[in-house]
Write a protein that holds these residues in place. Sequence first.
Motif, mmCIF file in Angstrom:
data_model
loop_
_atom_site.group_PDB
_atom_site.id
_atom_site.type_symbol
_atom_site.label_atom_id
_atom_site.label_comp_id
_atom_site.label_asym_id
_atom_site.label_seq_id
_atom_site.Cartn_x
_atom_site.Cartn_y
_atom_site.Cartn_z
ATOM 1 N N UNK A 224 75.871 40.531 34.462
ATOM 2 C CA UNK A 224 75.064 41.993 34.410
ATOM 3 C C UNK A 224 75.896 43.367 34.262
ATOM 4 N N UNK A 225 77.076 43.244 34.053
ATOM 5 C CA UNK A 225 78.000 44.307 33.853
ATOM 6 C C UNK A 225 78.057 45.362 34.715
ATOM 7 N N UNK A 226 77.791 45.121 36.082
ATOM 8 C CA UNK A 226 77.600 46.022 37.391
ATOM 9 C C UNK A 226 78.422 45.700 38.484
ATOM 10 N N UNK A 227 79.185 46.663 39.303
ATOM 11 C CA UNK A 227 79.763 46.301 40.578
ATOM 12 C C UNK A 227 78.754 47.060 41.536
ATOM 13 N N UNK A 228 78.719 46.183 42.593
ATOM 14 C CA UNK A 228 77.884 46.836 43.941
ATOM 15 C C UNK A 228 78.977 47.100 44.918
ATOM 16 N N UNK A 229 79.053 48.156 45.520
ATOM 17 C CA UNK A 229 79.968 48.384 46.733
ATOM 18 C C UNK A 229 79.101 48.737 47.755
ATOM 19 N N UNK A 230 79.843 48.636 48.861
ATOM 20 C CA UNK A 230 79.387 49.222 50.403
ATOM 21 C C UNK A 230 80.466 49.830 50.920
ATOM 22 N N UNK A 231 80.725 51.040 50.497
ATOM 23 C CA UNK A 231 81.737 52.158 51.060
ATOM 24 C C UNK A 231 81.965 52.309 52.496
ATOM 25 N N UNK A 232 80.569 52.240 53.033
ATOM 26 C CA UNK A 232 80.386 52.382 54.546
ATOM 27 C C UNK A 232 79.279 51.531 55.151
ATOM 28 N N UNK A 233 79.222 51.035 56.265
ATOM 29 C CA UNK A 233 77.851 50.230 56.724
ATOM 30 C C UNK A 233 76.800 50.949 56.473
ATOM 31 N N UNK A 234 75.826 49.987 55.374
ATOM 32 C CA UNK A 234 74.482 50.444 54.988
ATOM 33 C C UNK A 234 74.322 51.242 53.807
ATOM 34 N N UNK A 235 75.496 51.762 53.555
ATOM 35 C CA UNK A 235 75.530 52.481 51.934
ATOM 36 C C UNK A 235 75.970 51.576 50.759
ATOM 37 N N UNK A 236 75.001 51.420 49.988
ATOM 38 C CA UNK A 236 75.310 50.849 48.800
ATOM 39 C C UNK A 236 75.292 51.575 47.565
ATOM 40 N N UNK A 237 76.522 51.318 46.746
ATOM 41 C CA UNK A 237 76.574 52.017 45.468
ATOM 42 C C UNK A 237 76.704 50.888 44.516
ATOM 43 N N UNK A 238 76.464 51.600 43.246
ATOM 44 C CA UNK A 238 76.600 50.568 42.035
ATOM 45 C C UNK A 238 77.260 51.361 40.835
ATOM 46 N N UNK A 239 77.892 50.578 40.076
ATOM 47 C CA UNK A 239 78.701 51.377 38.978
ATOM 48 C C UNK A 239 78.615 50.321 37.892
ATOM 49 N N UNK A 240 78.828 50.734 36.643
ATOM 50 C CA UNK A 240 79.192 49.931 35.560
ATOM 51 C C UNK A 240 80.400 49.362 35.617
ATOM 52 N N UNK A 241 80.331 48.024 35.225
ATOM 53 C CA UNK A 241 81.669 47.237 35.369
ATOM 54 C C UNK A 241 82.543 47.095 34.136
ATOM 55 N N UNK A 242 82.280 47.911 33.284
ATOM 56 C CA UNK A 242 83.085 48.441 32.030
ATOM 57 C C UNK A 242 83.972 49.583 32.223
ATOM 58 N N UNK A 243 85.295 49.194 32.210
ATOM 59 C CA UNK A 243 86.329 50.231 32.595
ATOM 60 C C UNK A 243 86.249 51.488 31.360
ATOM 61 N N UNK A 244 86.226 52.578 31.839
ATOM 62 C CA UNK A 244 86.207 53.901 30.967
ATOM 63 C C UNK A 244 87.537 54.028 30.284
ATOM 64 N N UNK A 245 88.612 53.155 30.641
ATOM 65 C CA UNK A 245 89.854 53.399 29.444
ATOM 66 C C UNK A 245 89.637 52.551 28.356
ATOM 67 N N UNK A 246 89.414 51.242 27.941
ATOM 68 C CA UNK A 246 89.222 50.705 27.059
ATOM 69 C C UNK A 246 88.318 49.583 26.797
ATOM 70 N N UNK A 247 87.353 49.602 27.758
ATOM 71 C CA UNK A 247 86.121 48.951 27.979
ATOM 72 C C UNK A 247 86.372 47.426 28.399
#
Length: 171
Positions: free
Chosen positions: A97-120
């Motif tokens: 799905x080209x996405x990374x989901x993180x949980x920086x702290x308990x109960x807080x979820x973030x998602x980002x593109x899984x494509x590096x901004x340097x060279x794709x």
Amino acid sequence: MTSAPLHPTAGPARRSVVAAVGAAGLAAALTACSDSGSGSGSDADAGSGSGSAGSEETGSAPAAPSGGEQADDAGAGQALAAVSDIPEGGGVVFADRKVVVTQPTAGEFKAFSATCTHQGCAVKNVADGVINCPCHNSDFSIADGSVRSGPAREPLPAVEIAVDGDAISLV
């Protein structure tokens, strides 16, 4: 010592061949090393870890379900993972799905593109509070996608997700 006479009609001159090969090699190198700037580009191997197909995980989180591409909103609204699949202080890369989901702290979820901004390239995994790109060792924060170490200069773009009960889905 005799040598056969050289005829210009016998084929391309050696200099022309060498110049053409050099130009082709330079073009290939520039294409491979060009900075996409938009976060899109070639898909690199997302890793060959022990997780399920299409995901690379950290910690002891179980494998998350995989599905269609995130591009063109395919899979939007479908469950991406269970809350329990995303380790606190870590994350899971969903390469399919080209996405990374993180949980920086308990109960807080973030998602980002899984494509590096340097060279794709595709990011590989999440470890020690950073999202890792294997191509040139760029690292990104699990909290906001910002660059922790380069050569990448731009943060990973945020991806909108929804948490409904125990399910995390793309919006």
